[in-house]
Design a protein around this motif. Structure first.
Motif: not given
Length: 124
Positions: A42-44, A60-68
Motif C-alpha cells: 500500500l505505501d512506503v 529499498v532494502k530495510n524500508a518499512v512498508i504498509q501492506v494489505d
C-alpha cells in the motif's frame, strides 16, 4: 503504488540482476506466526536512509512498508477458526454453523489456546 519500475543491474561475470524500485505486490511474512503470503503493497511508511525515498515511494532494502492484511486475516480465520480484528456489530446475525468433524473442532480449540494477536494488529 503506481506502475511497476524494475531496473536491470550488471553484476560480476557479465550476469544481470533485476532490482525492483516500485511494485504493486510483494511476498511478505508474518514472522510471529511463521506465515508468508503474497500481498498488495500500500505505501512506503519510513526509510532510515532518506526521506526522499519515502516521498517517492521507492522500495529499498530495510524500508518499512504498509501492506494489505486481507491474506493474513483469511489465513488466521481458517487456521484458528475465529475472526481476527473484526469488531462485532450490534444488529449482526449469527452465521449458519458449518458441519465440522469432532477432530477438527478439537484441533481448533487447542489452536485457540495459543493464539494471540497484538492490539495494534487488531486495530487495523
Amino acid at each position: 503504488m503506481g506502475p511497476t519500475r524494475i531496473r536491470t543491474v550488471l553484476t560480476m561475470g557479465g550476469n544481470t540482476k533485476l532490482r525492483a524500485l516500485r511494485l504493486d505486490t510483494g511476498n511478505c511474512s508474518w514472522a510471529s506466526e511463521g506465515v508468508t503470503r503474497k500481498t498488495r503493497i500500500l505505501d512506503v511508511v519510513y526509510n532510515a536512509s532518506n526521506n526522499e525515498l519515502v516521498r517517492t515511494k521507492t522500495l529499498v532494502k530495510n524500508a518499512v512498508i504498509q501492506v494489505d492484511s486481507t491474506p493474513f486475516r483469511q489465513w488466521y480465520e481458517a487456521h484458528y477458526g475465529g475472526t481476527a480484528g473484526r469488531k462485532k456489530r450490534i444488529g449482526e446475525e449469527k452465521k449458519e454453523e458449518i458441519t465440522q468433524s469432532t477432530h477438527f473442532k478439537r484441533k481448533i480449540t487447542t489452536r485457540k489456546k495459543h493464539s494471540k494477536i497484538e492490539q495494534l494488529q487488531k486495530d487495523q
